[in-house]
Design a protein around this motif. Structure first.
Motif, PDB file in Angstrom:
ATOM      1  N   THR A   1      38.549  43.289  43.957  1.00  0.00           N
ATOM      2  CA  THR A   1      39.367  42.230  44.553  1.00  0.00           C
ATOM      3  C   THR A   1      40.777  42.199  43.984  1.00  0.00           C
ATOM      4  O   THR A   1      41.752  42.198  44.736  1.00  0.00           O
ATOM      5  CB  THR A   1      38.697  40.855  44.338  1.00  0.00           C
ATOM      6  OG1 THR A   1      37.397  40.888  44.921  1.00  0.00           O
ATOM      7  CG2 THR A   1      39.511  39.740  44.944  1.00  0.00           C
ATOM      8  N   LEU A   2      40.900  42.190  42.656  1.00  0.00           N
ATOM      9  CA  LEU A   2      42.206  41.999  42.025  1.00  0.00           C
ATOM     10  C   LEU A   2      43.035  43.276  41.891  1.00  0.00           C
ATOM     11  O   LEU A   2      44.254  43.230  41.987  1.00  0.00           O
ATOM     12  CB  LEU A   2      42.029  41.357  40.650  1.00  0.00           C
ATOM     13  CG  LEU A   2      41.394  39.971  40.648  1.00  0.00           C
ATOM     14  CD1 LEU A   2      41.286  39.445  39.225  1.00  0.00           C
ATOM     15  CD2 LEU A   2      42.172  39.003  41.522  1.00  0.00           C
ATOM     16  N   ARG A   3      42.383  44.400  41.644  1.00  0.00           N
ATOM     17  CA  ARG A   3      43.121  45.640  41.417  1.00  0.00           C
ATOM     18  C   ARG A   3      43.315  46.478  42.669  1.00  0.00           C
ATOM     19  O   ARG A   3      44.047  47.456  42.640  1.00  0.00           O
ATOM     20  CB  ARG A   3      42.421  46.478  40.355  1.00  0.00           C
ATOM     21  CG  ARG A   3      42.416  45.833  38.994  1.00  0.00           C
ATOM     22  CD  ARG A   3      41.759  46.735  37.989  1.00  0.00           C
ATOM     23  NE  ARG A   3      41.730  46.110  36.670  1.00  0.00           N
ATOM     24  CZ  ARG A   3      41.019  46.553  35.659  1.00  0.00           C
ATOM     25  NH1 ARG A   3      40.275  47.634  35.811  1.00  0.00           N
ATOM     26  NH2 ARG A   3      41.041  45.929  34.512  1.00  0.00           N
ATOM     27  N   ALA A   4      42.632  46.121  43.736  1.00  0.00           N
ATOM     28  CA  ALA A   4      42.771  46.924  44.954  1.00  0.00           C
ATOM     29  C   ALA A   4      43.123  46.062  46.157  1.00  0.00           C
ATOM     30  O   ALA A   4      44.217  46.173  46.701  1.00  0.00           O
ATOM     31  CB  ALA A   4      41.485  47.710  45.220  1.00  0.00           C
TER      32      ALA A   4
ATOM     33  N   VAL B   1      40.248  52.360  39.731  1.00  0.00           N
ATOM     34  CA  VAL B   1      40.278  50.894  39.711  1.00  0.00           C
ATOM     35  C   VAL B   1      39.405  50.293  38.605  1.00  0.00           C
ATOM     36  O   VAL B   1      39.616  49.169  38.191  1.00  0.00           O
ATOM     37  CB  VAL B   1      39.846  50.343  41.095  1.00  0.00           C
ATOM     38  CG1 VAL B   1      39.769  48.844  41.109  1.00  0.00           C
ATOM     39  CG2 VAL B   1      40.820  50.825  42.166  1.00  0.00           C
ATOM     40  N   CYS B   2      38.458  51.060  38.097  1.00  0.00           N
ATOM     41  CA  CYS B   2      37.509  50.516  37.109  1.00  0.00           C
ATOM     42  C   CYS B   2      38.193  50.213  35.784  1.00  0.00           C
ATOM     43  O   CYS B   2      39.312  50.645  35.530  1.00  0.00           O
ATOM     44  CB  CYS B   2      36.357  51.490  36.895  1.00  0.00           C
ATOM     45  SG  CYS B   2      36.755  52.966  35.921  1.00  0.00           S
ATOM     46  N   THR B   3      37.479  49.468  34.953  1.00  0.00           N
ATOM     47  CA  THR B   3      37.905  49.253  33.577  1.00  0.00           C
ATOM     48  C   THR B   3      37.417  50.475  32.799  1.00  0.00           C
ATOM     49  O   THR B   3      36.202  50.701  32.684  1.00  0.00           O
ATOM     50  CB  THR B   3      37.282  47.969  33.003  1.00  0.00           C
ATOM     51  OG1 THR B   3      37.710  46.867  33.807  1.00  0.00           O
ATOM     52  CG2 THR B   3      37.689  47.759  31.560  1.00  0.00           C
TER      53      THR B   3
ATOM     54  N   GLU C   1      46.247  44.056  45.928  1.00  0.00           N
ATOM     55  CA  GLU C   1      47.424  44.924  45.868  1.00  0.00           C
ATOM     56  C   GLU C   1      47.665  45.655  47.183  1.00  0.00           C
ATOM     57  O   GLU C   1      48.606  46.433  47.293  1.00  0.00           O
ATOM     58  CB  GLU C   1      47.266  45.937  44.731  1.00  0.00           C
ATOM     59  CG  GLU C   1      47.194  45.307  43.349  1.00  0.00           C
ATOM     60  CD  GLU C   1      48.480  44.629  42.934  1.00  0.00           C
ATOM     61  OE1 GLU C   1      49.575  45.120  43.298  1.00  0.00           O
ATOM     62  OE2 GLU C   1      48.399  43.593  42.253  1.00  0.00           O
TER      63      GLU C   1
ATOM     64  N   ARG D   1      35.160  41.879  40.926  1.00  0.00           N
ATOM     65  CA  ARG D   1      36.473  41.307  40.585  1.00  0.00           C
ATOM     66  C   ARG D   1      37.549  42.401  40.495  1.00  0.00           C
ATOM     67  O   ARG D   1      38.673  42.207  40.950  1.00  0.00           O
ATOM     68  CB  ARG D   1      36.371  40.535  39.272  1.00  0.00           C
ATOM     69  CG  ARG D   1      37.645  39.851  38.849  1.00  0.00           C
ATOM     70  CD  ARG D   1      37.380  38.982  37.613  1.00  0.00           C
ATOM     71  NE  ARG D   1      38.605  38.550  36.998  1.00  0.00           N
ATOM     72  CZ  ARG D   1      39.279  37.465  37.331  1.00  0.00           C
ATOM     73  NH1 ARG D   1      38.825  36.693  38.295  1.00  0.00           N
ATOM     74  NH2 ARG D   1      40.392  37.145  36.711  1.00  0.00           N
ATOM     75  N   ASP D   2      37.191  43.553  39.912  1.00  0.00           N
ATOM     76  CA  ASP D   2      38.140  44.679  39.865  1.00  0.00           C
ATOM     77  C   ASP D   2      38.562  45.084  41.267  1.00  0.00           C
ATOM     78  O   ASP D   2      39.744  45.321  41.528  1.00  0.00           O
ATOM     79  CB  ASP D   2      37.513  45.896  39.178  1.00  0.00           C
ATOM     80  CG  ASP D   2      37.265  45.712  37.697  1.00  0.00           C
ATOM     81  OD1 ASP D   2      37.994  44.956  37.047  1.00  0.00           O
ATOM     82  OD2 ASP D   2      36.317  46.356  37.198  1.00  0.00           O
TER      83      ASP D   2
ATOM     84  N   LEU E   1      33.010  49.096  36.978  1.00  0.00           N
ATOM     85  CA  LEU E   1      33.704  48.580  38.153  1.00  0.00           C
ATOM     86  C   LEU E   1      33.008  47.304  38.592  1.00  0.00           C
ATOM     87  O   LEU E   1      31.812  47.314  38.865  1.00  0.00           O
ATOM     88  CB  LEU E   1      33.675  49.605  39.285  1.00  0.00           C
ATOM     89  CG  LEU E   1      34.355  49.174  40.577  1.00  0.00           C
ATOM     90  CD1 LEU E   1      35.874  49.113  40.392  1.00  0.00           C
ATOM     91  CD2 LEU E   1      33.990  50.121  41.708  1.00  0.00           C
TER      92      LEU E   1
END
Length: 131
Positions: free
Chosen positions: A63-66, A81-83, A69, A60-61, A57
């Motif tokens: 910021t962009l994925r949560a 949300v993590c990769t 959105e 950037r994750d 995580l």
């Protein structure tokens, strides 16, 4: 002003990785992860359960994925949300292999794992030397 050259690409990862790996539980909130990142002055944490790395995580994750959105950072888990399933490397692999994996998979950090146990993380900064 001169600076040290980048690390020798034939050195083992264990000599340049950052220890210990900083991690959160999969069910931790994004707020918990962000507060940990701030406290540790880092931009990423591993998402792990019982020593097994489930994901990485990054700030950037979050910021962009949560946030972007409109997701509630208190309600969503780090695992959501993590990769997931991050690329890992062994501690005895050469730094050159770590660099190649980062390039191939377009990632900036790799968990360093031995016998299923996470030992640390190697990042672009660890392999390029000081700015």
């Amino acid at each position: 002003m001169p600076h040290d050259p980048p690390h020798d690409p034939t050195r083992p990862v264990r000599e340049v990785m950052t220890r210990p790996a900083i991690w959160v539980r999969p069910d931790a909130s994004l707020v918990e992860a962000a507060q940990l990142m701030r406290a540790q002055d880092i931009g990423d944490v591993l998402v792990a359960s019982d020593g097994e790395v489930l994901g990485v995580l990054t700030d950037r994750d979050i910021t962009l994925r949560a946030v972007a959105e409109g997701v509630d950072p208190l309600a969503v888990t780090c695992h959501a949300v993590c990769t997931p399933d991050p690329v890992t490397i062994g501690p005895d692999e050469e730094v050159a292999e770590a660099v190649a994996l980062m390039r191939r998979h377009a990632v900036g950090r790799l968990p360093v794992v031995e016998a299923g146990r996470t030992l640390g993380v190697i990042s672009r900064g660890d392999v390029t030397g000081p700015p």
